[in-house]
Design an enzyme around this catalytic site. Structure first.
Site, PDB file in Angstrom:
ATOM      1  N   GLU A  72     -15.994  13.340  11.307  1.00  0.00           N
ATOM      2  CA  GLU A  72     -15.424  12.057  11.776  1.00  0.00           C
ATOM      3  C   GLU A  72     -13.912  12.079  11.976  1.00  0.00           C
ATOM      4  O   GLU A  72     -13.230  11.079  11.755  1.00  0.00           O
ATOM      5  CB  GLU A  72     -15.820  10.915  10.819  1.00  0.00           C
ATOM      6  CG  GLU A  72     -17.325  10.762  10.672  1.00  0.00           C
ATOM      7  CD  GLU A  72     -17.734   9.585   9.771  1.00  0.00           C
ATOM      8  OE1 GLU A  72     -16.942   8.666   9.561  1.00  0.00           O
ATOM      9  OE2 GLU A  72     -18.883   9.605   9.289  1.00  0.00           O
ATOM     10  N   ASP A  84     -25.120   4.296   9.503  1.00  0.00           N
ATOM     11  CA  ASP A  84     -24.562   3.663   8.302  1.00  0.00           C
ATOM     12  C   ASP A  84     -24.746   2.162   8.319  1.00  0.00           C
ATOM     13  O   ASP A  84     -24.412   1.497   9.293  1.00  0.00           O
ATOM     14  CB  ASP A  84     -23.055   3.958   8.216  1.00  0.00           C
ATOM     15  CG  ASP A  84     -22.775   5.425   7.916  1.00  0.00           C
ATOM     16  OD1 ASP A  84     -23.558   6.030   7.163  1.00  0.00           O
ATOM     17  OD2 ASP A  84     -21.769   5.954   8.429  1.00  0.00           O
ATOM     18  N   CYS A 132     -22.947   1.614   0.745  1.00  0.00           N
ATOM     19  CA  CYS A 132     -21.860   1.902  -0.201  1.00  0.00           C
ATOM     20  C   CYS A 132     -21.992   1.152  -1.513  1.00  0.00           C
ATOM     21  O   CYS A 132     -21.000   0.725  -2.056  1.00  0.00           O
ATOM     22  CB  CYS A 132     -20.542   1.439   0.365  1.00  0.00           C
ATOM     23  SG  CYS A 132     -20.084   2.263   1.821  1.00  0.00           S
ATOM     24  N   CYS A 186     -20.149   8.495  -1.120  1.00  0.00           N
ATOM     25  CA  CYS A 186     -19.667   7.880   0.117  1.00  0.00           C
ATOM     26  C   CYS A 186     -18.903   8.940   0.906  1.00  0.00           C
ATOM     27  O   CYS A 186     -18.816  10.094   0.484  1.00  0.00           O
ATOM     28  CB  CYS A 186     -18.775   6.670  -0.187  1.00  0.00           C
ATOM     29  SG  CYS A 186     -18.489   5.601   1.244  1.00  0.00           S
ATOM     30  N   GLU A 226     -24.404   4.573  -3.267  1.00  0.00           N
ATOM     31  CA  GLU A 226     -23.521   4.745  -4.412  1.00  0.00           C
ATOM     32  C   GLU A 226     -24.347   4.607  -5.687  1.00  0.00           C
ATOM     33  O   GLU A 226     -25.186   3.732  -5.765  1.00  0.00           O
ATOM     34  CB  GLU A 226     -22.427   3.670  -4.356  1.00  0.00           C
ATOM     35  CG  GLU A 226     -21.380   3.751  -5.421  1.00  0.00           C
ATOM     36  CD  GLU A 226     -21.607   2.765  -6.557  1.00  0.00           C
ATOM     37  OE1 GLU A 226     -21.169   3.064  -7.667  1.00  0.00           O
ATOM     38  OE2 GLU A 226     -22.230   1.724  -6.326  1.00  0.00           O
ATOM     39  N   GLY A 232     -20.464  11.875   5.694  1.00  0.00           N
ATOM     40  CA  GLY A 232     -19.987  11.803   7.077  1.00  0.00           C
ATOM     41  C   GLY A 232     -18.551  12.225   7.255  1.00  0.00           C
ATOM     42  O   GLY A 232     -18.258  13.213   7.904  1.00  0.00           O
ATOM     43  N   LYS A 238       0.848  -1.202   0.000  1.00  0.00           N
ATOM     44  CA  LYS A 238       0.000   0.000   0.000  1.00  0.00           C
ATOM     45  C   LYS A 238       0.884   1.253   0.000  1.00  0.00           C
ATOM     46  O   LYS A 238       0.693   2.173  -0.783  1.00  0.00           O
ATOM     47  CB  LYS A 238      -0.888  -0.036   1.243  1.00  0.00           C
ATOM     48  CG  LYS A 238      -1.563   1.269   1.577  1.00  0.00           C
ATOM     49  CD  LYS A 238      -2.042   1.244   3.032  1.00  0.00           C
ATOM     50  CE  LYS A 238      -2.550   2.591   3.469  1.00  0.00           C
ATOM     51  NZ  LYS A 238      -3.798   2.977   2.823  1.00  0.00           N
ATOM     52  N   HIS A 295     -14.355   7.533  -4.854  1.00  0.00           N
ATOM     53  CA  HIS A 295     -13.242   6.586  -4.752  1.00  0.00           C
ATOM     54  C   HIS A 295     -12.062   6.993  -5.615  1.00  0.00           C
ATOM     55  O   HIS A 295     -11.025   6.341  -5.611  1.00  0.00           O
ATOM     56  CB  HIS A 295     -13.713   5.180  -5.121  1.00  0.00           C
ATOM     57  CG  HIS A 295     -14.823   4.704  -4.238  1.00  0.00           C
ATOM     58  ND1 HIS A 295     -16.138   4.973  -4.516  1.00  0.00           N
ATOM     59  CD2 HIS A 295     -14.808   4.051  -3.052  1.00  0.00           C
ATOM     60  CE1 HIS A 295     -16.887   4.464  -3.554  1.00  0.00           C
ATOM     61  NE2 HIS A 295     -16.106   3.912  -2.651  1.00  0.00           N
TER      62      HIS A 295
HETATM   63  N1  GLN Z   1     -20.118   7.826   7.485  1.00  0.00           N
HETATM   64  C1  GLN Z   1     -19.072   7.063   6.884  1.00  0.00           C
HETATM   65  C2  GLN Z   1     -18.076   7.983   6.219  1.00  0.00           C
HETATM   66  O1  GLN Z   1     -18.449   8.934   5.671  1.00  0.00           O
HETATM   67  C3  GLN Z   1     -19.590   6.099   5.872  1.00  0.00           C
HETATM   68  C4  GLN Z   1     -18.479   5.298   5.280  1.00  0.00           C
HETATM   69  C5  GLN Z   1     -18.917   4.140   4.458  1.00  0.00           C
HETATM   70  O2  GLN Z   1     -20.027   4.099   4.015  1.00  0.00           O
HETATM   71  N2  GLN Z   1     -18.043   3.216   4.228  1.00  0.00           N
HETATM   72  O3  GLN Z   1     -16.901   7.729   6.188  1.00  0.00           O
HETATM   73 ZN    ZN Z   2     -20.229   4.443   1.742  1.00  0.00          ZN
END
Ligand code: GLN
Ligand code: ZN
Length: 764
Positions: free
Chosen positions: A492, A607, A651, A734, A673, A440, A21, A702
């Site tokens: 977050e 979520d 997602c 997302c 998505e 989020g 990675k 993404h």
């Molecule tokens: N609330 C989460 C974020 O925004 C949702 C992430 C996800 O759906 N994998 O990161």
């Molecule tokens: Zn998501």
């Protein structure tokens, strides 16, 4: 003593410390040259092959390694590279990454291919697209290289190839002549077998996990027609048909009669495989790769159970031909418990990660070779270990168990109904048409990560840490002010991972330091381990949400992870039913929801990013899963006030076939998505009269690519055409944690501008 052979279906590849990675990311930043990346990756790969060889594994996989994804590798092996990527003036590896991540540089601007979940795992594969611009032909460089370089070290490997049937089923056909494309794919595999034979390959492993799903007559026909051709001339290769994630009940009788030399069957998740063998027998002259080591969970193997399966198999399969194997690739478990320094040896003894599973294969081979294995010390020790866990009362919480026993139907129903709530919330929240929001998380910058790391290391106090998080929140609120977003998020910044964060505040969870598992490409997750009964220990997200709300008059979304996702993205205990674990988590999250509400949070997102991925592969098993999964979600929010707006997020967009169940979750709004999958789901929503308000992602997060305002407008307009304005939300597809601020702000600005223009144009 009989010589029993052992096999590994596939091995993790991201590196013990996620080296791959980091190299790939450095390569993208221009800090590492392409050649350096290739060299480093090769060294990592060969070191792993050496390890498997030292461990005495008889069938060692090659070509299970990948720079990004094995399905993308298969597409490239078949030269399935659509013209927009071919046209880029960059190296083949550059094009490979362009397909995976999109490419926006030097005037070029191409999107990434879609990503989907790999069967019921949390691993994402890249969906190959076969359009009329691709010229399907064999490009065997990668499997050949991997075989040859291992061979040069003196290690014979079995190349692992995604089977033609699974590949065809997973790929997206955008060509008018599907049949011609399939024939070319078959030709390429025939060619590949020839190349393998000329290299001296002995066994080739063909992975056909698609055989474990419900198969129609035409699927079986397709499988037969593909392999009748491919197997016509095996050039002396031993061809192993490998299956996993379930049993092959629909096609067992067909495949055992075909010209394969060996079969890989999963005896962990494949409930019916043993019965199939009992009922229909197994060809005497063929090998059976018996998958008894769980590749998807981390508990030590139960030798008693595994040996019982092997003993039963011995009655139906020539014992000489039984190879003990992992049930699937070990890609889904972390590298080794040796990287864990903080867990007690008592706890670690209960786990087997990839490397430990190699030792288990060796132990099983030794035991299986003995008639009196039950008196063997290894066997006895294993039995004692399993017993020790089962009898440990420290992990039972009687209060939680009592609560679950006392749940009644009412606990799963929210009142009033959705439509009534819609009106109440509409007035109360005073939102405009096409309200904008995000999912989020905001970018996890170096500063954000450093803050967490320093706090963890004890370099800063809890007060300093909190102060920094608050600064990040303040900045995020300011950005949202400037963008004119309607429903805010706090960002977050206190979370590393959405499941880990909640797990850390719940009893019953165990955390690792280095137990990384690849989720997609360069993204890894560290799933917690559910060890005992679950209960909320203290308020989790409440203080940050309350602080964030104090900075704005706009509604601030509370942000929680739902019970099904927490369960599905953890390594669950195996001593109580999944439903019970799920309800325990639901009760814990419910407390958090009510706490947020009590503290003035008006919109709460729960979520459920992982709800779809564990939907059983066979339809006959859906009900059982959905019944508890949907119920668990309803339990979480059933007692909030009518005016509190509950959102959920997923997602993915492949819930076409469970739309009714998603509606049954009874959330007020769902975001998902959509951008990568060309908005296909919208038709399904429309056709099914979907009632929940929706926010289909208007752009793909993404990829670092910035979507233009026009592009976003086009997407929104299409959504309006299909779904109307009344219940439509506008958001990215997302969370934005993997992105940088620069691209995020540009993209969100284009999004809010697009909405402003549409509102003006339509007089909304
Ligand atoms: N609330 C989460 C974020 O925004 C949702 C992430 C996800 O759906 N994998 O990161
Ligand atoms: Zn998501």
């Amino acid at each position: 003593m009989r010589q029993v052979k052992v096999s590994v279906s596939g091995y993790p590849r991201i590196g013990k410390q996620r080296e791959l990675k980091k190299w790939i990311e450095s390569y993208f930043n221009g800090e590492l040259s392409e050649q350096e990346l290739i060299n480093n990756a090769q060294e990592l790969r060969l070191n792993q092959i050496k390890l498997l060889s030292q461990k005495g594994i008889d069938y060692i996989p090659s070509n299970d390694f990948s720079m990004y994804d094995q399905v993308l590798d298969a597409a490239v092996m078949l030269n399935i590279i659509p013209s927009q990527y071919q046209a880029l003036n960059i190296s083949p590896l550059g094009k490979y990454f362009a397909m995976a991540k999109g490419y926006q540089k030097d005037g070029a601007d191409v999107k990434a291919l879609a990503m989907k979940k790999w069967f019921t795992t949390n691993y994402h594969y890249i969906v190959p697209v076969i359009d009329d611009t691709v010229e399907i032909k064999l490009n065997a460089q990668k499997p050949v290289e991997e075989y040859k370089t291992a061979k040069a070290l003196g290690v014979e490997t079995k190349p692992v190839i995604i089977g033609a049937f699974t590949f065809v089923k997973l790929a997206k056909f955008e060509t008018i002549n599907r049949e011609a494309a399939v024939n070319k794919i078959i030709d390429a595999y025939i060619q590949l077998f020839k190349e393998f034979a000329s290299l001296g390959v002995k066994t080739v492993q063909i992975d056909e996990p698609m055989l474990v799903v419900d198969l129609e007559a035409q699927d079986i026909e397709l499988f037969k027609s593909i392999y009748d051709k491919i197997l016509k001339d095996k050039n002396g290769l031993t061809v192993l048909l490998n299956t996993y994630f379930g049993d092959i009940r629909d096609i067992y009788q067909v495949v055992v009669d075909m010209d394969f030399d060996a079969y890989g069957l999963d005896f962990v998740e494949g409930k019916k495989n043993l019965d199939l063998i009992k009922q229909y027998g197994f060809p005497k002259d063929k090998q059976l790769f018996a998958g008894v080591i769980n590749g998807r969970n981390i508990w030590v193997n139960n030798f008693e159970q595994s040996l019982e399966i092997l003993q039963t198999l011995k009655q139906y399969v020539n014992p000489e031909n039984i190879v003990i194997s992992t049930a699937c690739s070990l890609l889904f478990v972390p590298y080794t418990t040796k990287s864990e320094t903080k867990l007690s040896s008592e706890i670690l003894a209960q786990f087997a990660f990839a490397e430990e599973k190699l030792d288990e294969l060796n132990a099983l081979r030794e035991l299986f070779a003995k008639d009196d294995y039950k008196s063997d010390k290894k066997y006895q020790e294993n039995i004692a270990l399993i017993k020790q866990k089962a009898q440990n009362k420290a992990y039972i919480d009687l209060e939680v168990r009592e609560k679950i026993k006392n749940l009644t139907e009412k606990d799963f129903v929210r009142t009033p109904d959705l439509e009534t709530r819609f009106e109440i919330q509409y007035k109360k929240l005073g939102l405009p048409k096409l309200p904008t929001t995000t999912i989020g998380s905001f970018p996890q910058t170096i500063e954000v990560k450093r803050n967490r790391a320093r706090f963890k290391k004890g370099e800063i106090t809890k007060e300093q840490y909190d102060q920094n998080v608050k600064e990040f929140i303040k900045q995020a609120v300011k950005y949202q002010d400037e963008l004119g977003i309607d429903v805010y998020v706090h960002g977050e910044f206190e979370r590393n991972d959405m499941v880990e964060y909640f797990g850390e505040n719940l009893s019953g969870f165990i955390f690792t330091q280095n137990a990384w598992v690849q989720s997609y490409g360069t993204r890894c997750v560290k799933p917690p381990i559910i060890w005992g009964d679950v209960k909320r220990l203290q308020p989790i997200s409440v203080p940050y949400s309350v602080y964030a709300q104090s900075l704005t008059a706009k509604p601030m979304k509370g942000m929680l992870t739902g019970p099904v996702t927490i369960l599905n993205w953890s390594f669950p205990r195996e001593d109580i039913p999944l439903q019970e674990i799920c309800f325990q988590i639901a009760l814990a999250i419910k407390e958090e929801v009510l706490d947020l509400e009590k503290n003035g949070i008006k919109v709460i997102q729960i979520d459920e990013a992982a709800l779809r991925e564990k939907l059983p592969l066979r339809k006959s098993e859906w009900r059982q899963y959905l019944d508890y999964a949907i119920k668990a979600f309803r339990l979480v929010h059933s007692s909030v006030k009518p005016e509190t707006q509950i959102h959920t997020h997923m997602c993915y967009s492949e819930f076409g076939d469970i739309i009714k169940d998603i509606d049954d979750m009874d959330a007020d709004c769902i975001s998902f998505e959509a951008s990568r999958s060309n908005l296909e789901l919208l038709d399904d929503l429309q056709a099914n009269g979907f009632k929940t308000a929706v926010g289909p992602g208007v752009y793909d997060i993404h990829s670092p690519r910035v979507p233009s305002k026009e592009e976003i407008k086009a997407a929104i307009n299409k959504m309006i055409d299909k779904l109307g304005v009344k219940k439509l939300w506008v958001n990215p597809d997302c969370g934005l944690k993997t992105r940088g601020w620069e691209e995020t702000l540009k993209s969100l600005k284009n999004m809010t501008d697009a909405v402003k223009e549409i509102r003006a144009e339509k007089g909304l």
